[in-house]
Motif scaffolding. Structure first.
Motif, PDB file in Angstrom:
ATOM      1  N   VAL A   1       0.721  -1.383  -0.088  1.00 21.94           N
ATOM      2  CA  VAL A   1       0.041  -0.106   0.058  1.00 21.94           C
ATOM      3  C   VAL A   1       0.831   1.323   0.117  1.00 21.94           C
ATOM      4  CG1 VAL A   1      -1.678   1.214   1.295  1.00 21.94           C
ATOM      5  CG2 VAL A   1      -1.587  -1.281   1.567  1.00 21.94           C
TER       6      VAL A   1
ATOM      7  N   GLY B   1       5.120  21.111   3.313  1.00 22.74           N
ATOM      8  CA  GLY B   1       6.267  20.841   2.629  1.00 22.74           C
ATOM      9  C   GLY B   1       6.576  19.540   2.742  1.00 22.74           C
ATOM     10  N   ILE B   2       5.899  18.776   3.534  1.00 25.66           N
ATOM     11  CA  ILE B   2       6.319  17.147   3.419  1.00 25.66           C
ATOM     12  C   ILE B   2       5.291  16.760   2.553  1.00 25.66           C
ATOM     13  CG2 ILE B   2       6.344  15.098   4.981  1.00 25.66           C
ATOM     14  CD1 ILE B   2       7.179  16.531   7.493  1.00 25.66           C
TER      15      ILE B   2
ATOM     16  N   GLY C   1       8.675  13.924  10.247  1.00 25.70           N
ATOM     17  CA  GLY C   1       8.658  15.167  11.209  1.00 25.70           C
ATOM     18  C   GLY C   1       9.604  16.129  10.386  1.00 25.70           C
TER      19      GLY C   1
ATOM     20  N   ARG D   1      11.109   8.589  13.120  1.00 23.44           N
ATOM     21  CA  ARG D   1      10.698   7.944  11.864  1.00 23.44           C
ATOM     22  C   ARG D   1      10.350   6.378  12.013  1.00 23.44           C
ATOM     23  NH1 ARG D   1      11.157  12.257  11.791  1.00 23.44           N
ATOM     24  NH2 ARG D   1      12.076  13.787  10.520  1.00 23.44           N
TER      25      ARG D   1
ATOM     26  N   GLN E   1      16.526  22.847   0.924  1.00 25.27           N
ATOM     27  CA  GLN E   1      16.257  21.562   0.494  1.00 25.27           C
ATOM     28  C   GLN E   1      15.948  21.821  -1.257  1.00 25.27           C
ATOM     29  OE1 GLN E   1      13.172  19.433   2.714  1.00 25.27           O
ATOM     30  NE2 GLN E   1      14.287  19.497   4.687  1.00 25.27           N
TER      31      GLN E   1
ATOM     32  N   TYR F   1      13.692  21.284  -3.501  1.00 24.98           N
ATOM     33  CA  TYR F   1      12.514  21.276  -3.645  1.00 24.98           C
ATOM     34  C   TYR F   1      12.142  21.029  -5.373  1.00 24.98           C
ATOM     35  CZ  TYR F   1      10.249  20.570   0.571  1.00 24.98           C
ATOM     36  OH  TYR F   1       9.988  19.863   1.870  1.00 24.98           O
TER      37      TYR F   1
ATOM     38  N   SER G   1      13.029  13.715  -5.695  1.00 25.81           N
ATOM     39  CA  SER G   1      13.749  13.175  -4.634  1.00 25.81           C
ATOM     40  C   SER G   1      12.959  12.299  -3.879  1.00 25.81           C
ATOM     41  CB  SER G   1      14.456  14.217  -3.788  1.00 25.81           C
ATOM     42  OG  SER G   1      13.567  14.624  -2.914  1.00 25.81           O
ATOM     43  N   CYS G   2      13.416  11.745  -2.805  1.00 28.80           N
ATOM     44  CA  CYS G   2      12.350  10.991  -1.692  1.00 28.80           C
ATOM     45  C   CYS G   2      12.637  11.713  -0.510  1.00 28.80           C
ATOM     46  CB  CYS G   2      12.790   9.619  -1.568  1.00 28.80           C
ATOM     47  SG  CYS G   2      14.422   9.508  -0.917  1.00 28.80           S
TER      48      CYS G   2
HETATM   49  C1  LIG Z   1      11.051  17.050  -1.162  1.00 28.51           C
HETATM   50  C2  LIG Z   1      10.519  15.788   0.150  1.00 28.51           C
HETATM   51  C3  LIG Z   1      10.910  16.439   1.347  1.00 28.51           C
HETATM   52  C4  LIG Z   1      10.496  15.518   2.337  1.00 28.51           C
HETATM   53  N1  LIG Z   1      10.554  15.995   3.486  1.00 28.51           N
HETATM   54  C5  LIG Z   1      10.493  15.255   4.662  1.00 28.51           C
HETATM   55  C6  LIG Z   1      10.418  15.791   5.890  1.00 28.51           C
HETATM   56  O1  LIG Z   1      10.903  17.065   6.161  1.00 28.51           O
HETATM   57  N2  LIG Z   1      10.222  14.846   7.197  1.00 28.51           N
HETATM   58  C7  LIG Z   1       9.917  13.584   6.873  1.00 28.51           C
HETATM   59  O2  LIG Z   1       9.865  13.018   7.765  1.00 28.51           O
HETATM   60  N3  LIG Z   1       9.887  13.136   5.492  1.00 28.51           N
HETATM   61  C8  LIG Z   1      10.160  13.812   4.391  1.00 28.51           C
HETATM   62  N4  LIG Z   1      10.056  13.448   3.309  1.00 28.51           N
HETATM   63  C9  LIG Z   1       9.664  12.020   3.267  1.00 28.51           C
HETATM   64  C10 LIG Z   1       8.186  11.720   2.822  1.00 28.51           C
HETATM   65  O3  LIG Z   1       7.419  12.828   2.298  1.00 28.51           O
HETATM   66  C11 LIG Z   1       7.576  11.216   4.325  1.00 28.51           C
HETATM   67  O4  LIG Z   1       8.146   9.932   4.882  1.00 28.51           O
HETATM   68  C12 LIG Z   1       6.037  10.985   4.063  1.00 28.51           C
HETATM   69  O5  LIG Z   1       5.587  10.704   5.194  1.00 28.51           O
HETATM   70  C13 LIG Z   1       5.769   9.561   3.300  1.00 28.51           C
HETATM   71  O6  LIG Z   1       4.410   9.504   2.955  1.00 28.51           O
HETATM   72  P1  LIG Z   1       3.813   8.456   1.385  1.00 28.51           P
HETATM   73  O7  LIG Z   1       2.464   9.079   1.457  1.00 28.51           O
HETATM   74  O8  LIG Z   1       4.547   9.429   0.482  1.00 28.51           O
HETATM   75  O9  LIG Z   1       4.388   7.459   1.752  1.00 28.51           O
HETATM   76  P2  LIG Z   1       4.645   6.435   0.658  1.00 28.51           P
HETATM   77  O10 LIG Z   1       6.182   6.964   0.083  1.00 28.51           O
HETATM   78  O11 LIG Z   1       3.866   6.198  -0.366  1.00 28.51           O
HETATM   79  O12 LIG Z   1       5.002   5.073   1.407  1.00 28.51           O
HETATM   80  C14 LIG Z   1       6.148   4.948   2.680  1.00 28.51           C
HETATM   81  C15 LIG Z   1       5.886   3.718   3.368  1.00 28.51           C
HETATM   82  O13 LIG Z   1       4.517   3.956   4.062  1.00 28.51           O
HETATM   83  C16 LIG Z   1       3.628   2.883   3.869  1.00 28.51           C
HETATM   84  N5  LIG Z   1       2.430   3.448   3.787  1.00 28.51           N
HETATM   85  C17 LIG Z   1       1.996   4.445   2.989  1.00 28.51           C
HETATM   86  N6  LIG Z   1       0.671   4.671   3.046  1.00 28.51           N
HETATM   87  C18 LIG Z   1       0.199   3.584   3.939  1.00 28.51           C
HETATM   88  C19 LIG Z   1      -1.080   3.493   4.623  1.00 28.51           C
HETATM   89  N7  LIG Z   1      -2.146   4.264   4.288  1.00 28.51           N
HETATM   90  N8  LIG Z   1      -1.216   2.339   5.519  1.00 28.51           N
HETATM   91  C20 LIG Z   1      -0.084   1.800   5.816  1.00 28.51           C
HETATM   92  N9  LIG Z   1       1.174   1.950   5.346  1.00 28.51           N
HETATM   93  C21 LIG Z   1       1.292   2.832   4.343  1.00 28.51           C
HETATM   94  C22 LIG Z   1       4.161   2.264   2.565  1.00 28.51           C
HETATM   95  O14 LIG Z   1       4.099   0.961   2.209  1.00 28.51           O
HETATM   96  C23 LIG Z   1       5.770   2.623   2.666  1.00 28.51           C
HETATM   97  O15 LIG Z   1       6.459   1.540   3.411  1.00 28.51           O
HETATM   98  C24 LIG Z   1      10.350  14.351   2.093  1.00 28.51           C
HETATM   99  C25 LIG Z   1      10.109  13.761   0.750  1.00 28.51           C
HETATM  100  C26 LIG Z   1      10.220  14.495  -0.086  1.00 28.51           C
HETATM  101  C27 LIG Z   1      10.080  13.981  -1.787  1.00 28.51           C
END
Ligand SMILES: Cc1cc2nc3c(=O)[nH]c(=O)nc-3n(C[C@H](O)[C@H](O)[C@H](O)COP(=O)(O)OP(=O)(O)OC[C@H]3O[C@@H](n4cnc5c(N)ncnc54)[C@H](O)[C@@H]3O)c2cc1C
Length: 299
Positions: free
Chosen positions: A63, A124-125, A138, A173, A212, A214, A218-219
């Motif tokens: 998911v 921004g996240i 966070g 995290r 950053q 932006y 990236s991830c």
């Molecule tokens: C430019 C940029 C800046 C960022 N800045 C930050 C920051 O400041 N702080 C930070 O912590 N992160 C940051 N991130 C990383 C990312 O945005 C976070 O980790 C975010 O919370 C991931 O959410 P997502 O929906 O994209 O998860 P995904 O990438 O879709 O999934 C990540 C994980 O979560 C699981 N998952 C997703 N949705 C669910 C659900 N509904 N139920 C169960 N499991 C699930 C997936 O299986 C996977 O293992 C950044 C990323 C980018 C690209």
């Protein structure tokens, strides 16, 4: 509290399942081969159907939310990818209940525009609510857990359970969901009125945009920060900023970002990750652990 309503079960709408969908279109890295099957769930009922169906047919599945913390394999994923796009939102007097597929960043902006403090750091996240709870996302001193009240979780067997924040074993995290099978359907966040929430949110976002990369694919941060240090600082001190491998590059703006600079493959990114890990171990004696979730073809 367990809520279980078997009448929810209705047949999977096969028309919503795509075959060989390119995963690069479902993540911020824009990297990844095709998913054998991909289903976008817009409602809790749809998500539940996809999950139960996957379980019943013994399908491999994952998911995802916005794919902003995922690195998909170049060969894709040999199973079903369920994309959570549940976007419901309900503003209450002192809390907000949000669907797992809602944008965490948008929630942060909307909450502070309404004069509520606590979620400014989310703007921004670029993740979903589900992904951010799962990762305990966070920024600065604040993490998702700090404003969370409870989570609605769908187990693989179709049960829906409400978890209070204190039961979720949050740390840096990390959440209990990383050890569980199922889906975060929605989350409830606490709201507190504050006069300077909007200003605080705008300042935080401006700072992120400045520090950053932006505008690049990236991830976010690739590595978890080692105890008492910052992975970005360490990578910078090793002189690795700007290093490239194929189409991947260690950002010049922030050392902990590996960007998809020019049609990078997942292998390019993984090669740079391994290289940084070897350098950090060899020169600083530090083991850097990835924060990004690499999704192998045959997980
Ligand atoms: C430019 C940029 C800046 C960022 N800045 C930050 C920051 O400041 N702080 C930070 O912590 N992160 C940051 N991130 C990383 C990312 O945005 C976070 O980790 C975010 O919370 C991931 O959410 P997502 O929906 O994209 O998860 P995904 O990438 O879709 O999934 C990540 C994980 O979560 C699981 N998952 C997703 N949705 C669910 C659900 N509904 N139920 C169960 N499991 C699930 C997936 O299986 C996977 O293992 C950044 C990323 C980018 C690209």
């Amino acid at each position: 509290m367990i809520i279980f309503d078997p009448s929810w079960y209705i047949k999977v709408k096969k028309s919503q399942v795509q075959f060989k969908a390119p995963l690069k279109d479902y993540c911020t890295y824009a990297i990844g081969g095709p998913a054998k099957e991909l289903a976008v769930a817009l409602t809790k009922e749809e998500l539940r159907e996809y999950l139960i169906d996957a379980k019943r047919l013994n399908k491999k599945y994952i998911v995802i939310g916005k794919g902003s913390n995922c690195l998909f394999d170049d060969r894709g994923f040999n199973g079903l990818v369920i994309v959570n796009r549940i976007q419901d939102i309900e503003w209450k007097e002192s809390s907000v209940v949000v669907g797992g597929g809602y944008s965490f960043s948008l929630l942060g902006i909307q909450a502070s525009r309404k004069g509520y403090t606590g979620l400014e750091f989310a703007s921004g996240i670029p993740g979903s609510i589900g992904g951010s709870v799962y990762m305990n996302a966070g920024s600065g001193d604040l993490e998702t857990k700090d404003v969370l009240e409870e989570v609605e979780f769908l187990h693989e067997d179709g049960r829906i359970e409400i978890y209070k924040r204190d039961a979720l074993q949050f740390s840096y995290r990390m959440s209990i969901f990383q050890k569980m099978k199922g889906v975060i359907l929605s989350a409830t966040f606490r709201l507190k009125l504050s006069l300077d929430a909007k200003e605080k949110q705008e300042k935080l976002l401006a700072y992120r945009m400045e520090t950053q990369p932006y505008k690049e694919r990236s991830c976010g941060c690739v590595f978890r920060n080692p105890e008492g240090d910052s992975a970005g600082r360490l990578i910078d001190s090793l002189g690795l900023k700007g290093l490239t491998q194929g189409g991947a590059k260690i950002s010049e703006t922030h050392g902990n970002f590996i960007v998809n600079h020019n049609q990078a493959s997942a292998e390019d990114i993984l090669d740079l990750i391994r290289y940084v890990q070897i350098k950090a171990k060899h020169h600083a004696g530090i083991v850097l652990e990835p924060e990004v979730k690499y999704i192998p073809f045959d997980e």
